[in-house]
Each structure stands twice: as C-alpha cells, then as structure tokens.
Design an enzyme around this catalytic site. Sequence first.
Site, PDB file in Angstrom:
ATOM      1  N   GLU A 160       0.839  -1.208   0.000  1.00 16.38           N
ATOM      2  CA  GLU A 160       0.000   0.000   0.000  1.00 16.38           C
ATOM      3  C   GLU A 160       0.874   1.260   0.000  1.00 16.38           C
ATOM      4  O   GLU A 160       0.622   2.188  -0.777  1.00 16.38           O
ATOM      5  CB  GLU A 160      -0.932  -0.003   1.216  1.00 16.38           C
ATOM      6  CG  GLU A 160      -1.867   1.195   1.212  1.00 16.38           C
ATOM      7  CD  GLU A 160      -2.741   1.259   2.452  1.00 16.38           C
ATOM      8  OE1 GLU A 160      -3.152   0.198   2.964  1.00 16.38           O
ATOM      9  OE2 GLU A 160      -3.009   2.385   2.907  1.00 16.38           O
ATOM     10  N   CYS A 228      -8.269   3.120   8.409  1.00 18.74           N
ATOM     11  CA  CYS A 228      -9.643   2.850   7.982  1.00 18.74           C
ATOM     12  C   CYS A 228     -10.524   2.371   9.142  1.00 18.74           C
ATOM     13  O   CYS A 228     -10.040   1.974  10.208  1.00 18.74           O
ATOM     14  CB  CYS A 228      -9.638   1.833   6.852  1.00 18.74           C
ATOM     15  SG  CYS A 228      -9.419   0.148   7.412  1.00 18.74           S
TER      16      CYS A 228
HETATM   17 FE1  SF4 Z   1      -7.700  -2.358   3.933  1.00 18.51          FE
HETATM   18 FE2  SF4 Z   1      -9.422  -1.068   5.510  1.00 18.51          FE
HETATM   19 FE3  SF4 Z   1      -9.957  -1.363   2.924  1.00 18.51          FE
HETATM   20 FE4  SF4 Z   1     -10.058  -3.440   4.561  1.00 18.51          FE
HETATM   21  S1  SF4 Z   1     -11.410  -1.620   4.600  1.00 18.51           S
HETATM   22  S2  SF4 Z   1      -9.093  -3.413   2.536  1.00 18.51           S
HETATM   23  S3  SF4 Z   1      -8.380  -3.014   5.964  1.00 18.51           S
HETATM   24  S4  SF4 Z   1      -8.287  -0.191   3.786  1.00 18.51           S
END
Ligand code: SF4
Length: 342
Positions: A160, A228
């Site tokens: 990422e 997130c």
């Molecule tokens: Fe990654 Fe959060 Fe998206 Fe799940 S919701 S793929 S943990 S960024």
Amino acid sequence: MVALAAMPGCRAAVPVVEPVLDAWAAVCGARRILLASPRSLCAGVERVIRTVDMLLDQRNRAGNGLVYVRKQIVHNAHVVKGFEQRGAVFVEELDQVPDGAAVAFSAHGVSPAVRAEAARRGLRVVDATCPLVTKVHSEARRFAARGDTIMLIGHAGHEETEGILGEAPDRTVLVESAAGAAVLEVADPGRVSYLTQTTLAVDETTEVTAALRRRFPALEGPGSEDVCYATTNRQHAVARVAGRWDVVLVIGSTNSSNSVRMVEVARRAGIPAHLVEDAAAIRPDWIGKAVTLGLSAGASAPPVLVNEVIAALQGLGPVTVTEHTTAVETVSFAPPVTARPR
Ligand code: SF4
C-alpha cells in the site's frame, strides 16, 4: 508440529511424539472464549474476494483464459491458496502477465507506473483496490499538485505504501516512527502535509502525527483520517476487552499489517498475544492454563478460520463462547464495474 485440531478431547488415537502429546495434555481443561467483534473480513477484502470470484466464474463459463492477480489479492495465505486451487495465477509484476490477458489489482492498490504499464501492454485491468486506499491516493495527488512535501506515515515495503509513494515520488517521504518524524528535514517547512497507510495502529499513528505537528506547525492532514474504519474497529475491540483475557489469539498472516497491529494493541495492554495463521499454528505453551482466551481475526482472515480455532480449542475441554461487540459495521463496497462480464 502436531495440529491442535487433530486431538479431539485430548484422547486422539493418532501416532504422535510423546513429548508433544504430553504438552497438549498439560493444557486440557475448561475454558471461556471471548470473541472480539468486529473481527475478520472488512468491506474492502470482501469486495476483492468477490471480484476474483466473479472473474474465475467468467473464466469457467468461457472455458478458456487465465485470471492473473498482481501480488497477493489480500494478505492471507488461506485466501490466496484457495484462489490458486481454483485457477487464479498470482504474479509479482505485470511482466509475468501475457499481453492482452485479464489482471486484477489487489486491495492494497498500485502506483500510477503500474497502471501505465498495464495500459501500454493492453491488459484487461480489474482494479480491486479498496476504495479507502484509493482515497489516500487521491489525497496524495491533491497535496502534490499544490506543491506540498507529503509525509506518508507507514511501513517501508508494504504494497500500500509503495503504491501511494508512486503518486508523487519526488514529493513524498516515508515516516515510520515518531523518532523518524523528529529528525525529518524538508525543503519548505511551510508547505507540508501528511497521509497515513490505512492499516496502522491508531495510537502509534496519533503519536507520529503529533511528533510531525511539533516539528512542522503548518502541517495539514487529510480531510478525514486515513486509518480505515475496519482497522480502527478491530483494534478498539481488542483493546476494550484485553483486560478480561488471560491470553489473546489473533488469526491472520504475518504479512497482514492490520492483524499484526491487533496483536501489538493487546500486548501494549499487558496481555500475552499471538498471531496465528490457523488452528494448526497454535502452540500449547501459548495457551497454558489460561481460562479466558480472547479470540479475534484480522480484516483479511476469513471467519471459517475463527470457527476452526474454536473447534480445535473444544478438543482440549469444555468451552463457552461469548461475544463482546464494540461496534457494528455496515460498510460494503460493490465490485468494480470492470469485473462484470463483457
Ligand atoms: Fe484495507 Fe481497511 Fe480497505 Fe479493509 S477496509 S481493505 S483493511 S483499507
């Protein structure tokens, strides 16, 4: 290692090495399992799994063609292995994908250079980047366009961060810790902004951001925090109940950033915590005589793995399972339109 799941009731009639049997026998007993909730799959991972499912179904109906996936679709060995068994081909880079083939990008996102390469090669791209990662890319472009130096809080080498760094490589610096923030030098301290990887530890990210603000008072941040909802909720769920557990098991792969952070959160609360790929990875000395066992799973670990761990622990004696819910998640993301049949 002898799989814990192979020892129902600690009376398994399987040939095992005696010391190993003794080690498991020593940890037999009644237990309480406290399930942290939310746990397991997040909306971004569910979306990417559904996307590759759709591509494999289309391939099967057409009876030809391969489905390529750049990098691990999500950081979970079981998910990747399951897709491989169904015919998905995982590659590290696009030069392993034949011209004109279909390729899915993983939930972690890619840099603009990878997109450009795919376009040049005429690949059919199905971009399963999590929308919450895409948001960070957009912020990176916005900050770079106004001439900021971007401080990206994250871990070196994670897919990422590599993708986000690629948005503005000349204007972005990676900050991995508060100590790193304290010694950071930039060309113009008056034009600085920060972003974060989505799967960091919430408390550590707050520390690093505070260190950056002390050093660069003009620092601007994203419109809303980048760590997130799924990462935040899973960490909070572990932290809130950590005081009630003797030991914590978090199901997830070692390269799953959010899973590793959950283990760290429990350890910072003073509770012994272990990351386990699956039931077979549990060691008897981790469990010991612990009566109350916390159980959770990272955002890329399927719920079936949680059920398997519970079943394995039931093999050691009577188990009561209760759930402790600290948040209810309603987020969902539709698969990308490019995943639909053409
Ligand atoms: Fe990654 Fe959060 Fe998206 Fe799940 S919701 S793929 S943990 S960024």
